[in-house]
Design an enzyme around this catalytic site. Sequence first.
Site, mmCIF file in Angstrom:
data_model
loop_
_atom_site.group_PDB
_atom_site.id
_atom_site.type_symbol
_atom_site.label_atom_id
_atom_site.label_comp_id
_atom_site.label_asym_id
_atom_site.label_seq_id
_atom_site.Cartn_x
_atom_site.Cartn_y
_atom_site.Cartn_z
ATOM 1 N N HIS A 165 23.676 59.975 49.338
ATOM 2 C CA HIS A 165 24.385 60.145 50.616
ATOM 3 C C HIS A 165 25.762 59.476 50.550
ATOM 4 O O HIS A 165 26.694 59.905 51.217
ATOM 5 C CB HIS A 165 23.541 59.533 51.733
ATOM 6 C CG HIS A 165 24.163 59.579 53.099
ATOM 7 N ND1 HIS A 165 24.827 60.685 53.578
ATOM 8 C CD2 HIS A 165 24.207 58.654 54.089
ATOM 9 C CE1 HIS A 165 25.248 60.429 54.808
ATOM 10 N NE2 HIS A 165 24.905 59.208 55.135
ATOM 11 N N HIS A 198 25.438 51.317 53.967
ATOM 12 C CA HIS A 198 25.500 52.536 53.150
ATOM 13 C C HIS A 198 26.074 52.228 51.759
ATOM 14 O O HIS A 198 25.485 52.575 50.737
ATOM 15 C CB HIS A 198 26.372 53.598 53.831
ATOM 16 C CG HIS A 198 25.756 54.218 55.036
ATOM 17 N ND1 HIS A 198 25.842 53.667 56.296
ATOM 18 C CD2 HIS A 198 25.032 55.361 55.179
ATOM 19 C CE1 HIS A 198 25.210 54.449 57.162
ATOM 20 N NE2 HIS A 198 24.704 55.474 56.514
ATOM 21 N N ASP A 231 17.931 57.968 54.431
ATOM 22 C CA ASP A 231 19.161 58.124 53.656
ATOM 23 C C ASP A 231 18.832 57.953 52.172
ATOM 24 O O ASP A 231 18.344 56.894 51.753
ATOM 25 C CB ASP A 231 20.194 57.052 54.029
ATOM 26 C CG ASP A 231 20.876 57.292 55.373
ATOM 27 O OD1 ASP A 231 20.636 58.335 56.010
ATOM 28 O OD2 ASP A 231 21.654 56.405 55.784
#
Length: 261
Positions: free
Chosen positions: A83, A212, A79
């Site tokens: 992203h 994330h 990632d």
Amino acid sequence: MSSSAILSNLGSALLTGEVKVVDITAPLGPETPVLYLPPQFGKNTPQVKVHAISKYDQDGPFWAWNWIELGEHTGTHFDAPCHWITGKDNPNNTTDTILPQNFVAPVNVIDRSKEAGLDPDYLLTVESIQEWEAQHGEIEAGSWVLMRTDWYKRNGSTETFLNADDKGPHSPGPTAEAIKYLLSKGIIGWGQETIGTDAGSAGGMTPPFPAHHLMHEANRYGLASLSNLDQLPAKGAILIAAPLKFVKGTGSPVRALALIA
Ligand code: MN
């Protein structure tokens, strides 16, 4: 030691087998599990498709080759910071602009396979990381942190890998506080063996999907669907995980490798 001696020693150790290369990548193909998002999010990533161009036949008498259809975030993958919306304005945040030095780094492996085996919703906490550090040593700036759960053993089936029911997916991951703690240590990336870098329950956390949200906000990286972390030591291995140099890519399948001695 001079830098040339370091590399010639490494070269010898690779040739003698004193340093081994461990493949921490899942097979990538039509059977690779892919994520299914809740219907309100619309589009999903497709499953891998392999299209033959020729196979020593009239379309190419001496050669075989295929073209492949795959999402950036499929199988064992990297990632990039872009992203996530929190990382969208960071410098060098795409697969083609990340500095190559960042693709090779020492790696810490936190083994929570027993805990995740007992509870698929297991969450790694700050206390648990500190307990690991007391045992194995501090997590150093610039290193990767991977959580071993043995979840990769479920990778053969989308159903067991996603492990979802009517309440959503059940798979292990970090708490938001754990990610904040690891970032305070200056880690370069966070990875695990599940379909993504967050827990199945991460959509309900604050912030949602903290691995994330926070890692990419800090311009750091993620690795998902890793395999064979049970073959790595807690400390001392070197991780090599380079995404394809997709222009403006948000991520990419990788052949992730670890050097162990
Ligand atoms: Mn991803």
